[in-house]
Scaffold this motif. Structure first.
Motif, PDB file in Angstrom:
ATOM      1  N   GLY A  17     -83.103  37.824 -16.997  1.00 12.42           N
ATOM      2  CA  GLY A  17     -82.862  37.303 -18.339  1.00 12.42           C
ATOM      3  C   GLY A  17     -81.373  37.305 -18.618  1.00 12.42           C
ATOM      4  O   GLY A  17     -80.551  37.257 -17.701  1.00 12.42           O
ATOM      5  N   PRO A  18     -81.002  37.411 -19.882  1.00 12.53           N
ATOM      6  CA  PRO A  18     -79.579  37.420 -20.243  1.00 12.53           C
ATOM      7  C   PRO A  18     -78.849  38.619 -19.648  1.00 12.53           C
ATOM      8  O   PRO A  18     -79.439  39.674 -19.406  1.00 12.53           O
ATOM      9  N   LYS A  19     -77.548  38.469 -19.436  1.00 13.95           N
ATOM     10  CA  LYS A  19     -76.707  39.545 -18.932  1.00 13.95           C
ATOM     11  C   LYS A  19     -76.597  40.641 -20.000  1.00 13.95           C
ATOM     12  O   LYS A  19     -76.480  40.368 -21.179  1.00 13.95           O
ATOM     13  N   VAL A  20     -76.651  41.894 -19.561  1.00 14.89           N
ATOM     14  CA  VAL A  20     -76.506  43.041 -20.455  1.00 14.89           C
ATOM     15  C   VAL A  20     -75.045  43.138 -20.895  1.00 14.89           C
ATOM     16  O   VAL A  20     -74.132  43.011 -20.078  1.00 14.89           O
ATOM     17  N   ASP A  21     -74.820  43.345 -22.191  1.00 11.98           N
ATOM     18  CA  ASP A  21     -73.468  43.547 -22.719  1.00 11.98           C
ATOM     19  C   ASP A  21     -73.370  44.961 -23.271  1.00 11.98           C
ATOM     20  O   ASP A  21     -73.781  45.226 -24.399  1.00 11.98           O
ATOM     21  N   PRO A  22     -72.835  45.909 -22.470  1.00  9.59           N
ATOM     22  CA  PRO A  22     -72.773  47.305 -22.904  1.00  9.59           C
ATOM     23  C   PRO A  22     -71.492  47.654 -23.673  1.00  9.59           C
ATOM     24  O   PRO A  22     -71.156  48.823 -23.822  1.00  9.59           O
ATOM     25  N   SER A  23     -70.790  46.674 -24.174  1.00  7.90           N
ATOM     26  CA  SER A  23     -69.526  46.938 -24.868  1.00  7.90           C
ATOM     27  C   SER A  23     -69.726  47.009 -26.377  1.00  7.90           C
ATOM     28  O   SER A  23     -70.673  46.455 -26.919  1.00  7.90           O
ATOM     29  N   ASP A  24     -68.819  47.702 -27.029  1.00  3.54           N
ATOM     30  CA  ASP A  24     -68.812  47.767 -28.495  1.00  3.54           C
ATOM     31  C   ASP A  24     -67.530  48.458 -28.936  1.00  3.54           C
ATOM     32  O   ASP A  24     -66.634  48.702 -28.116  1.00  3.54           O
ATOM     33  N   VAL A  25     -67.469  48.805 -30.209  1.00  4.46           N
ATOM     34  CA  VAL A  25     -66.298  49.452 -30.798  1.00  4.46           C
ATOM     35  C   VAL A  25     -66.775  50.678 -31.560  1.00  4.46           C
ATOM     36  O   VAL A  25     -67.737  50.606 -32.328  1.00  4.46           O
ATOM     37  N   LEU A  26     -66.110  51.818 -31.351  1.00  2.97           N
ATOM     38  CA  LEU A  26     -66.437  53.036 -32.080  1.00  2.97           C
ATOM     39  C   LEU A  26     -65.996  52.916 -33.534  1.00  2.97           C
ATOM     40  O   LEU A  26     -65.138  52.081 -33.852  1.00  2.97           O
ATOM     41  N   PRO A  27     -66.548  53.722 -34.424  1.00  3.34           N
ATOM     42  CA  PRO A  27     -66.178  53.645 -35.842  1.00  3.34           C
ATOM     43  C   PRO A  27     -64.673  53.784 -36.098  1.00  3.34           C
ATOM     44  O   PRO A  27     -64.162  53.251 -37.071  1.00  3.34           O
ATOM     45  N   ASP A  28     -63.954  54.476 -35.193  1.00  4.97           N
ATOM     46  CA  ASP A  28     -62.510  54.644 -35.376  1.00  4.97           C
ATOM     47  C   ASP A  28     -61.696  53.475 -34.813  1.00  4.97           C
ATOM     48  O   ASP A  28     -60.475  53.508 -34.806  1.00  4.97           O
ATOM     49  N   GLY A  29     -62.389  52.444 -34.315  1.00  2.00           N
ATOM     50  CA  GLY A  29     -61.715  51.240 -33.838  1.00  2.00           C
ATOM     51  C   GLY A  29     -61.450  51.188 -32.346  1.00  2.00           C
ATOM     52  O   GLY A  29     -60.994  50.162 -31.830  1.00  2.00           O
ATOM     53  N   ARG A  30     -61.723  52.253 -31.613  1.00  2.00           N
ATOM     54  CA  ARG A  30     -61.510  52.238 -30.162  1.00  2.00           C
ATOM     55  C   ARG A  30     -62.633  51.456 -29.485  1.00  2.00           C
ATOM     56  O   ARG A  30     -63.805  51.744 -29.696  1.00  2.00           O
ATOM     57  N   ALA A  31     -62.255  50.482 -28.663  1.00  2.00           N
ATOM     58  CA  ALA A  31     -63.226  49.617 -27.982  1.00  2.00           C
ATOM     59  C   ALA A  31     -63.502  50.152 -26.578  1.00  2.00           C
ATOM     60  O   ALA A  31     -62.668  50.817 -25.970  1.00  2.00           O
ATOM     61  N   PHE A  32     -64.702  49.857 -26.078  1.00  2.00           N
ATOM     62  CA  PHE A  32     -65.067  50.204 -24.710  1.00  2.00           C
ATOM     63  C   PHE A  32     -65.866  49.059 -24.107  1.00  2.00           C
ATOM     64  O   PHE A  32     -66.504  48.292 -24.815  1.00  2.00           O
ATOM     65  N   ARG A  33     -65.802  48.937 -22.767  1.00  2.00           N
ATOM     66  CA  ARG A  33     -66.522  47.867 -22.065  1.00  2.00           C
ATOM     67  C   ARG A  33     -67.859  48.307 -21.507  1.00  2.00           C
ATOM     68  O   ARG A  33     -68.743  47.488 -21.301  1.00  2.00           O
ATOM     69  N   ASP A  34     -67.994  49.620 -21.223  1.00  2.00           N
ATOM     70  CA  ASP A  34     -69.216  50.101 -20.585  1.00  2.00           C
ATOM     71  C   ASP A  34     -69.357  51.601 -20.792  1.00  2.00           C
ATOM     72  O   ASP A  34     -68.525  52.231 -21.448  1.00  2.00           O
ATOM     73  N   ILE A  35     -70.378  52.179 -20.223  1.00  2.00           N
ATOM     74  CA  ILE A  35     -70.668  53.597 -20.394  1.00  2.00           C
ATOM     75  C   ILE A  35     -69.539  54.470 -19.862  1.00  2.00           C
ATOM     76  O   ILE A  35     -69.236  55.524 -20.439  1.00  2.00           O
ATOM     77  N   ASP A  36     -68.884  54.050 -18.789  1.00  2.00           N
ATOM     78  CA  ASP A  36     -67.790  54.845 -18.228  1.00  2.00           C
ATOM     79  C   ASP A  36     -66.607  54.915 -19.186  1.00  2.00           C
ATOM     80  O   ASP A  36     -66.004  55.974 -19.358  1.00  2.00           O
ATOM     81  N   GLU A  37     -66.271  53.799 -19.813  1.00  2.00           N
ATOM     82  CA  GLU A  37     -65.178  53.810 -20.785  1.00  2.00           C
ATOM     83  C   GLU A  37     -65.558  54.605 -22.028  1.00  2.00           C
ATOM     84  O   GLU A  37     -64.724  55.317 -22.587  1.00  2.00           O
ATOM     85  N   LEU A  38     -66.816  54.514 -22.471  1.00  2.00           N
ATOM     86  CA  LEU A  38     -67.246  55.311 -23.615  1.00  2.00           C
ATOM     87  C   LEU A  38     -67.124  56.799 -23.293  1.00  2.00           C
ATOM     88  O   LEU A  38     -66.646  57.588 -24.107  1.00  2.00           O
ATOM     89  N   LYS A  39     -67.519  57.175 -22.095  1.00  2.00           N
ATOM     90  CA  LYS A  39     -67.428  58.578 -21.685  1.00  2.00           C
ATOM     91  C   LYS A  39     -65.976  59.055 -21.744  1.00  2.00           C
ATOM     92  O   LYS A  39     -65.702  60.138 -22.264  1.00  2.00           O
ATOM     93  N   ARG A  40     -65.045  58.256 -21.242  1.00  2.00           N
ATOM     94  CA  ARG A  40     -63.631  58.641 -21.286  1.00  2.00           C
ATOM     95  C   ARG A  40     -63.146  58.795 -22.726  1.00  2.00           C
ATOM     96  O   ARG A  40     -62.399  59.724 -23.047  1.00  2.00           O
ATOM     97  N   LEU A  41     -63.584  57.897 -23.613  1.00  2.00           N
ATOM     98  CA  LEU A  41     -63.184  57.990 -25.019  1.00  2.00           C
ATOM     99  C   LEU A  41     -63.736  59.256 -25.667  1.00  2.00           C
ATOM    100  O   LEU A  41     -63.040  59.934 -26.431  1.00  2.00           O
ATOM    101  N   LEU A  42     -64.996  59.581 -25.377  1.00  2.00           N
ATOM    102  CA  LEU A  42     -65.607  60.773 -25.958  1.00  2.00           C
ATOM    103  C   LEU A  42     -64.973  62.052 -25.424  1.00  2.00           C
ATOM    104  O   LEU A  42     -64.802  63.027 -26.161  1.00  2.00           O
ATOM    105  N   LEU A  43     -64.596  62.045 -24.161  1.00  2.00           N
ATOM    106  CA  LEU A  43     -63.986  63.229 -23.562  1.00  2.00           C
ATOM    107  C   LEU A  43     -62.545  63.445 -24.012  1.00  2.00           C
ATOM    108  O   LEU A  43     -61.973  64.512 -23.785  1.00  2.00           O
ATOM    109  N   ALA A  44     -61.965  62.464 -24.673  1.00  2.00           N
ATOM    110  CA  ALA A  44     -60.587  62.595 -25.162  1.00  2.00           C
ATOM    111  C   ALA A  44     -60.489  63.663 -26.244  1.00  2.00           C
ATOM    112  O   ALA A  44     -59.429  64.260 -26.426  1.00  2.00           O
ATOM    113  N   ASP A  45     -61.560  63.919 -26.980  1.00  2.00           N
ATOM    114  CA  ASP A  45     -61.563  64.946 -28.020  1.00  2.00           C
ATOM    115  C   ASP A  45     -62.534  66.046 -27.616  1.00  2.00           C
ATOM    116  O   ASP A  45     -63.686  66.083 -28.041  1.00  2.00           O
ATOM    117  N   LYS A  46     -62.044  66.950 -26.780  1.00  2.00           N
ATOM    118  CA  LYS A  46     -62.913  67.993 -26.236  1.00  2.00           C
ATOM    119  C   LYS A  46     -63.431  68.932 -27.311  1.00  2.00           C
ATOM    120  O   LYS A  46     -64.553  69.414 -27.228  1.00  2.00           O
TER     121      LYS A  46
END
Length: 141
Positions: free
Chosen positions: A54-83
């Motif tokens: 079917g359609p291609k999966v789009d795992p990208s979005d923007v966090l409430p603080d405005g930081r964008a990510f393309r996939d789960i790996d980028e989201l993980k890096r963003l979340l780990l920035a604030d330990k």
């Protein structure tokens, strides 16, 4: 997302949900949704499957603080920035699990103390568990 009353929650829960879209219902990786309608034939190990690409999966979005990510790996890096934030959330959940009782505003001083001590130990999970078990909240509830 369009209605103000709904958007206030969706702005928080949609980004991690979209990042997880690359995983199907049993945790398998996918780049396309499965469909029984219009789509491209799927072959696995030389066998034609009963579903279509079917359609291609789009795992990208923007966090409430405005930081964008393309996939789960980028989201993980963003979340780990604030330990500290991550440790605070995990501490809260562990206390709830360990005590069988919700964490209330009065407990946040203890949560912050646990996070502070765990941060001095490089945020180790074992250290977190030890701090939770040694806490007055755990031992008295």
């Amino acid at each position: 997302r369009q209605l103000e009353s709904c958007a206030s929650c969706h702005v928080k829960m949609d980004p991690p949900g979209f990042a997880l879209e690359s995983f199907d219902v049993i945790g398998g990786w996918r780049e396309f949704y499965r469909t029984s309608g219009n789509g491209k034939t799927v072959m696995v190990d030389g066998r034609r499957m009963t579903y279509l690409h079917g359609p291609k999966v789009d795992p990208s979005d923007v966090l409430p603080d405005g930081r964008a990510f393309r996939d789960i790996d980028e989201l993980k890096r963003l979340l780990l920035a604030d330990k500290d934030q991550l440790a605070r959330a995990l501490t809260t959940k562990l206390l709830i699990y360990a005590t069988g009782h919700g964490v209330e505003p009065a407990d946040m001083r203890a949560v912050n103390g646990i996070v502070q001590r765990v941060s001095a130990k490089n945020y180790g999970f074992r250290s977190l568990v030890h701090e939770v078990v040694a806490s007055r909240e755990f031992q008295s509830k």
